[in-house]
Write an enzyme that holds these catalytic residues in place. Structure first.
Site, PDB file in Angstrom:
ATOM      1  N   HIS A  29       7.700 -67.275   8.416  1.00 48.94           N
ATOM      2  CA  HIS A  29       7.431 -68.696   8.171  1.00 48.94           C
ATOM      3  C   HIS A  29       6.335 -69.172   9.121  1.00 48.94           C
ATOM      4  CE1 HIS A  29      11.426 -70.136   6.148  1.00 48.94           C
ATOM      5  NE2 HIS A  29      11.054 -68.948   5.717  1.00 48.94           N
ATOM      6  N   THR A  99       0.630 -68.721  -3.527  1.00 52.70           N
ATOM      7  CA  THR A  99       0.554 -67.841  -2.363  1.00 52.70           C
ATOM      8  C   THR A  99       1.192 -66.524  -2.754  1.00 52.70           C
ATOM      9  OG1 THR A  99       2.702 -68.411  -1.520  1.00 52.70           O
ATOM     10  CG2 THR A  99       0.886 -69.824  -0.844  1.00 52.70           C
ATOM     11  N   TYR A 151      22.732 -70.831   7.025  1.00 60.75           N
ATOM     12  CA  TYR A 151      21.681 -69.953   6.509  1.00 60.75           C
ATOM     13  C   TYR A 151      20.967 -69.293   7.684  1.00 60.75           C
ATOM     14  CZ  TYR A 151      18.125 -68.685   2.967  1.00 60.75           C
ATOM     15  OH  TYR A 151      17.290 -68.036   2.099  1.00 60.75           O
ATOM     16  N   LYS A 206      25.047 -67.064   5.237  1.00 55.50           N
ATOM     17  CA  LYS A 206      24.187 -66.201   4.415  1.00 55.50           C
ATOM     18  C   LYS A 206      23.098 -65.660   5.320  1.00 55.50           C
ATOM     19  CE  LYS A 206      20.371 -66.981   1.146  1.00 55.50           C
ATOM     20  NZ  LYS A 206      19.931 -67.737  -0.032  1.00 55.50           N
ATOM     21  N   LYS A 208      19.460 -63.975   5.552  1.00 54.01           N
ATOM     22  CA  LYS A 208      18.242 -63.639   4.810  1.00 54.01           C
ATOM     23  C   LYS A 208      17.831 -62.228   5.172  1.00 54.01           C
ATOM     24  CE  LYS A 208      16.216 -65.360   2.311  1.00 54.01           C
ATOM     25  NZ  LYS A 208      16.109 -65.228   0.872  1.00 54.01           N
ATOM     26  N   ASP A 236      20.929 -61.772   1.339  1.00 52.04           N
ATOM     27  CA  ASP A 236      19.944 -61.988   0.274  1.00 52.04           C
ATOM     28  C   ASP A 236      18.630 -61.304   0.633  1.00 52.04           C
ATOM     29  OD1 ASP A 236      18.162 -62.899  -1.617  1.00 52.04           O
ATOM     30  OD2 ASP A 236      18.126 -64.968  -0.868  1.00 52.04           O
ATOM     31  N   PRO A 237      18.424 -60.065   0.152  1.00 48.86           N
ATOM     32  CA  PRO A 237      17.168 -59.374   0.469  1.00 48.86           C
ATOM     33  C   PRO A 237      16.018 -59.724  -0.484  1.00 48.86           C
ATOM     34  CG  PRO A 237      18.614 -57.882  -0.716  1.00 48.86           C
ATOM     35  CD  PRO A 237      19.347 -59.206  -0.630  1.00 48.86           C
ATOM     36  N   ASN A 238      16.195 -60.735  -1.289  1.00 48.93           N
ATOM     37  CA  ASN A 238      15.158 -61.134  -2.257  1.00 48.93           C
ATOM     38  C   ASN A 238      14.653 -59.955  -3.094  1.00 48.93           C
ATOM     39  OD1 ASN A 238      14.336 -63.721  -0.122  1.00 48.93           O
ATOM     40  ND2 ASN A 238      14.574 -64.100  -2.305  1.00 48.93           N
ATOM     41  N   GLU A 261      23.321 -61.746  -3.041  1.00 45.22           N
ATOM     42  CA  GLU A 261      22.274 -62.505  -3.724  1.00 45.22           C
ATOM     43  C   GLU A 261      21.039 -61.624  -3.961  1.00 45.22           C
ATOM     44  OE1 GLU A 261      21.822 -66.393  -1.981  1.00 45.22           O
ATOM     45  OE2 GLU A 261      19.708 -66.480  -2.580  1.00 45.22           O
ATOM     46  N   GLU A 267      12.157 -52.757 -11.531  1.00 39.81           N
ATOM     47  CA  GLU A 267      11.657 -51.454 -11.046  1.00 39.81           C
ATOM     48  C   GLU A 267      11.583 -50.462 -12.199  1.00 39.81           C
ATOM     49  OE1 GLU A 267      14.748 -50.430  -8.169  1.00 39.81           O
ATOM     50  OE2 GLU A 267      15.740 -49.158  -9.659  1.00 39.81           O
ATOM     51  N   ASN A 290      18.465 -66.653  -7.275  1.00 39.06           N
ATOM     52  CA  ASN A 290      17.494 -67.728  -7.452  1.00 39.06           C
ATOM     53  C   ASN A 290      16.173 -67.128  -7.908  1.00 39.06           C
ATOM     54  OD1 ASN A 290      17.479 -67.067  -4.309  1.00 39.06           O
ATOM     55  ND2 ASN A 290      15.399 -67.672  -4.877  1.00 39.06           N
ATOM     56  N   ASP A 314      18.824 -74.738  -8.018  1.00 35.39           N
ATOM     57  CA  ASP A 314      18.147 -75.650  -7.082  1.00 35.39           C
ATOM     58  C   ASP A 314      17.652 -76.867  -7.862  1.00 35.39           C
ATOM     59  OD1 ASP A 314      16.227 -76.893  -5.461  1.00 35.39           O
ATOM     60  OD2 ASP A 314      15.667 -75.012  -4.500  1.00 35.39           O
ATOM     61  N   HIS A 340      20.210 -72.965  -4.365  1.00 38.32           N
ATOM     62  CA  HIS A 340      19.197 -72.332  -3.503  1.00 38.32           C
ATOM     63  C   HIS A 340      18.482 -73.402  -2.667  1.00 38.32           C
ATOM     64  CE1 HIS A 340      14.758 -71.806  -3.303  1.00 38.32           C
ATOM     65  NE2 HIS A 340      15.057 -70.610  -2.842  1.00 38.32           N
ATOM     66  N   SER A 341      17.843 -72.975  -1.583  1.00 34.52           N
ATOM     67  CA  SER A 341      16.995 -73.942  -0.869  1.00 34.52           C
ATOM     68  C   SER A 341      15.779 -73.280  -0.247  1.00 34.52           C
ATOM     69  CB  SER A 341      17.794 -74.679   0.213  1.00 34.52           C
ATOM     70  OG  SER A 341      17.773 -73.957   1.425  1.00 34.52           O
ATOM     71  N   ASN A 342      14.802 -74.118   0.054  1.00 37.19           N
ATOM     72  CA  ASN A 342      13.658 -73.778   0.899  1.00 37.19           C
ATOM     73  C   ASN A 342      13.676 -74.758   2.067  1.00 37.19           C
ATOM     74  OD1 ASN A 342      12.061 -71.611  -0.304  1.00 37.19           O
ATOM     75  ND2 ASN A 342      11.792 -72.999  -2.037  1.00 37.19           N
ATOM     76  N   HIS A 370      18.323 -75.257   4.307  1.00 39.10           N
ATOM     77  CA  HIS A 370      17.574 -74.865   5.509  1.00 39.10           C
ATOM     78  C   HIS A 370      17.658 -75.973   6.570  1.00 39.10           C
ATOM     79  CE1 HIS A 370      15.810 -71.815   2.909  1.00 39.10           C
ATOM     80  NE2 HIS A 370      14.907 -71.451   3.793  1.00 39.10           N
TER      81      HIS A 370
HETATM   82  O1  LIG Z   1      12.156 -67.650   3.749  1.00 35.36           O
HETATM   83  C1  LIG Z   1      12.828 -68.490   3.135  1.00 35.36           C
HETATM   84  O2  LIG Z   1      12.893 -69.659   3.464  1.00 35.36           O
HETATM   85  C2  LIG Z   1      13.570 -68.023   1.940  1.00 35.36           C
HETATM   86  O3  LIG Z   1      13.349 -66.657   1.710  1.00 35.36           O
HETATM   87  C3  LIG Z   1      13.181 -68.822   0.724  1.00 35.36           C
HETATM   88  O4  LIG Z   1      11.822 -68.778   0.520  1.00 35.36           O
HETATM   89  C4  LIG Z   1      13.872 -68.299  -0.479  1.00 35.36           C
HETATM   90  O5  LIG Z   1      13.477 -69.030  -1.596  1.00 35.36           O
HETATM   91  C5  LIG Z   1      15.347 -68.258  -0.254  1.00 35.36           C
HETATM   92  O6  LIG Z   1      15.897 -69.390   0.233  1.00 35.36           O
HETATM   93  C6  LIG Z   1      16.147 -67.519  -1.224  1.00 35.36           C
HETATM   94  O7  LIG Z   1      17.341 -67.745  -1.305  1.00 35.36           O
HETATM   95  O8  LIG Z   1      15.631 -66.650  -1.929  1.00 35.36           O
HETATM   96 MG   LIG Z   2      17.741 -66.155  -2.669  1.00 35.06          MG
END
Ligand SMILES: O=C(O)[C@H](O)[C@@H](O)[C@H](O)[C@@H](O)C(=O)O
Ligand SMILES: [Mg+2]
Length: 447
Positions: A29, A99, A151, A206, A208, A236-238, A261, A267, A290, A314, A340-342, A370
């Site tokens: 970030h 981005t 979070y 949770k 990240k 949540d490994p996205n 998550e 893949e 999300n 969200d 979900h959140s940012n 967040h």
């Molecule tokens: O870095 C972050 O703030 C998170 O990865 C978010 O960008 C993301 O959208 C997250 O909150 C998620 O749950 O995927």
């Molecule tokens: Mg997520």
């Protein structure tokens, strides 16, 4: 038909705040995050407000929407939002500022813009009717307390950069200091969780992920579960783990986590919905997302394939009304509703609280926010508080918040000064790993 107030003015105010060097699949970030406020005034002199993720695309969209909004009656909320929401309107605005990170996790940005307009109109309508926004959504207010989770992020060492990250300060609660310090290992993350729990009373956490190799993140989850045996912990490994890895890692913690998550994604020619469905079948671990169910069409495919259990609807992606419709669907169809959140300010905090208050049924999992990373940077006079892991809905009409225009102005000035208005987490990351580039299939630190 009787009259309702008319929107006499729509202001669009980009704002910025400070952030910590939080790591995620997109990088680190930035020291600043941006948001956009929509501030509506009506013919009764009321002010309604909504908040959206910040990007120049959203900003341009909102500014262009002003003529469509000004002069409208509040009672036309639904048809106005529908008109703004259509693909036709969207296509009029090109996506100019994606981005590297955003396409991975955010849906089309015009939805974010429309959602902020809808929230501000709901705020005005609630004030006109003397009802909280939660009463105007779906089934009406269902609860007064909305549970949220703690979070957690791994935090990079800001001193390795020359960016303006805040140093934190001792003397207050530990959390306000620790959230600015490096936390790259398991013990530091547990320490962060302890401080956050002490301050906010979180019952759930949770983590990240997508940062260290998967095994290490699983060890972090185990350590958190060991330290907080009553808590529901998730990760949540996205979607950065392969399906094979996700199954292997998931099986190690299936007895500890209520859900995972976005453990894996697209893949080898298979879509994210397909790999998540296989993950569920192989592990029996419920899946939250999300990333692959952010609009009605995506949600339909996700549900048809049995890929998910918990849509994290969200309100900024869906609008508040649509997110409550997702919650109703979850309730009727035996799914679990989450959010979900940012990074966000306190207007969004109010938006998610009203959403949570209107979500029907018992299967509502604690919402993401967040806010713990931003707490202290207010734009409203009295931000909602997280107490015992819950946010209490105030007994006030509309969203129940009042903008503090002095704070808004300061935050707007900060926005004007900062160089990067659009999120790009690669910038900070490149201080840590030279020439670092986003790769949605590799944990951030593995290059
Ligand atoms: O870095 C972050 O703030 C998170 O990865 C978010 O960008 C993301 O959208 C997250 O909150 C998620 O749950 O995927
Ligand atoms: Mg997520």
């Amino acid at each position: 038909m009787s009259d309702t107030p008319v929107i006499t003015q729509m202001r669009v105010i980009p704002v910025a705040g400070h952030d910590s060097m939080l790591l995620n699949i997109g990088g680190a970030h930035n020291c600043y995050f941006t948001r956009v406020l929509v501030v509506l005034t009506d013919s009764l002199g009321h002010t309604g407000v909504g908040e959206s993720p910040g990007s120049t695309t959203v900003l341009n969209y909102l500014q262009a929407a002003i003529p469509q909004v000004e002069g409208q009656e509040l009672k036309r909320l639904n048809s106005l939002v529908t008109a703004l929401y259509t693909a036709k309107t969207r296509d009029a605005f090109s996506e100019v500022s994606d981005t590297i990170h955003v396409p991975q996790v955010n849906p089309e940005k015009h939805y974010n813009a429309v959602a902020a307009i809808e929230a501000a109109m709901l705020d005005l309508l609630g004030q006109f009717l003397d009802l909280p926004v939660a009463e105007l959504l779906g089934p009406g207010k269902q609860r007064d307390q909305v549970p949220v989770l703690g979070y957690l992020f791994y935090i990079a060492d800001r001193t390795k950069t020359d960016m303006d990250y805040l140093p934190g300060s001792r003397g207050g609660h530990d959390w306000y200091h620790l959230r600015h310090q490096a936390a790259m290992d398991i013990d530091s993350v547990v320490r962060l969780a302890e401080a956050a729990q002490d301050l906010y009373g979180f019952k759930d956490f949770k983590l990240k992920g997508g940062v260290h190799r998967g095994e290490y993140e699983i060890e972090t989850v185990k350590a958190l579960a060991h330290r907080f045996p009553q808590a529901r912990i998730t990760v949540d490994p996205n979607a950065c783990w392969s399906l094979e890895e996700a199954i292997a890692l998931g099986n190690q913690i299936k007895h500890l986590v209520p859900y995972i998550e976005d453990p894996c994604g697209a893949e080898h020619g298979f879509s994210g919905r397909e790999t998540l469905a296989e993950f569920r079948r192989a592990t029996n671990i419920p899946v939250a997302t999300n990333m692959i169910a952010n609009d009605w069409r995506q949600l339909r495919h996700a549900l048809e394939m049995n890929a998910i259990d918990i849509p994290l609807a969200d309100p900024h992606f869906w609008t508040m009304k649509n997110a409550v419709a997702v919650a109703q669907l979850c309730d009727e169809w035996g799914l679990t509703m989450g959010c979900h959140s940012n990074n966000h300010f306190d207007v969004s905090l109010a938006m998610i609280t009203h959403l949570g208050a209107a979500a029907p049924g018992e299967r509502v999992t604690p919402f993401d926010t967040h806010w713990l990373w931003q707490d202290g940077q207010r734009l409203t006079r009295e931000p909602f508080k997280i107490v015992d892991g819950n946010i209490r809905l105030p007994d006030k009409p509309g969203l129940g918040i009042e903008l503090d225009m002095e704070q808004v102005e300061k935050s707007h000035q900060l926005y004007q000064r900062i160089p990067n208005k659009d999120r790009n987490d690669a910038v900070g990351m490149q201080y840590l790993i030279k020439d670092w580039r986003f790769n949605g299939k590799r944990p951030t630190l593995l290059r």
